[in-house]
Design a protein around this motif. Structure first.
Motif, PDB file in Angstrom:
ATOM      1  N   UNK A 141       0.854  -1.185   0.000  1.00  0.00           N
ATOM      2  CA  UNK A 141       0.000   0.000   0.000  1.00  0.00           C
ATOM      3  C   UNK A 141       0.893   1.238   0.000  1.00  0.00           C
ATOM      4  N   UNK A 142       0.437   2.277  -0.677  1.00  0.00           N
ATOM      5  CA  UNK A 142       1.252   3.488  -0.782  1.00  0.00           C
ATOM      6  C   UNK A 142       1.574   4.078   0.582  1.00  0.00           C
ATOM      7  N   UNK A 147       0.345   1.466  14.122  1.00  0.00           N
ATOM      8  CA  UNK A 147      -0.036   0.306  14.938  1.00  0.00           C
ATOM      9  C   UNK A 147       0.072  -0.982  14.123  1.00  0.00           C
ATOM     10  N   UNK A 148      -0.393  -0.945  12.879  1.00  0.00           N
ATOM     11  CA  UNK A 148      -0.327  -2.121  12.005  1.00  0.00           C
ATOM     12  C   UNK A 148       1.122  -2.500  11.728  1.00  0.00           C
ATOM     13  N   UNK A 149       1.965  -1.522  11.453  1.00  0.00           N
ATOM     14  CA  UNK A 149       3.374  -1.793  11.171  1.00  0.00           C
ATOM     15  C   UNK A 149       4.112  -2.304  12.403  1.00  0.00           C
ATOM     16  N   UNK A 197       5.573   5.507   4.645  1.00  0.00           N
ATOM     17  CA  UNK A 197       6.004   5.502   6.047  1.00  0.00           C
ATOM     18  C   UNK A 197       7.335   4.775   6.222  1.00  0.00           C
ATOM     19  N   UNK A 198       7.478   3.626   5.595  1.00  0.00           N
ATOM     20  CA  UNK A 198       8.742   2.900   5.707  1.00  0.00           C
ATOM     21  C   UNK A 198       9.887   3.710   5.095  1.00  0.00           C
ATOM     22  N   UNK A 254      -5.187   8.246  10.452  1.00  0.00           N
ATOM     23  CA  UNK A 254      -4.656   7.308   9.464  1.00  0.00           C
ATOM     24  C   UNK A 254      -3.229   6.932   9.818  1.00  0.00           C
ATOM     25  N   UNK A 255      -2.434   7.932  10.205  1.00  0.00           N
ATOM     26  CA  UNK A 255      -1.042   7.699  10.563  1.00  0.00           C
ATOM     27  C   UNK A 255      -0.930   6.698  11.704  1.00  0.00           C
TER      28      UNK A 255
END
Length: 115
Positions: free
Chosen positions: A7-8, A51-53, A13-14, A45-46
């Protein structure tokens, strides 16, 4: 990560964390800069993405401090996150190179010309 495209927001973020750990507000600015202002990440969103990462162990909390009475976390890329980002960067580079190759070698036809 699966073999499907990243996902973009994850890619941005990475990428923003690839050269240095950053806190949330700095990440919003980095995403804006990396995308040339095209992507403006909202706070909700951030933090959902962070949290997902964290759960995927692609990033980690590098530091926590209290600033103006509020907790501030600084996030960093993990070794796994660096590897996933490198694989995605190579995938994108390969696709972009093929697109450029095809655009450069394709016969240019006037608009309306039959195929």
């Amino acid at each position: 990560m699966t073999e499907r495209a990243m996902q973009e927001s994850t890619l941005l973020l990475l990428t923003a964390l690839a050269d240095a750990p950053r806190h949330g507000y700095a990440l919003i600015g980095e995403v804006d800069a990396i995308s040339g202002g095209r992507v403006r990440m909202r706070t909700g969103t951030l933090y959902g993405a962070l949290d997902r990462l964290l759960q995927q162990e692609l990033i980690e909390i590098a530091a926590e401090e209290v600033v103006d009475g509020r907790a501030r976390r600084t996030y960093a890329l993990t070794a796994a996150g660096r590897e996933v980002l490198a694989v995605e960067a190579e995938r994108l580079r390969t696709v972009a190179a093929e697109a450029q190759r095809r655009l450069g070698t394709a016969a240019v036809r006037p608009r309306g010309a039959g195929a």
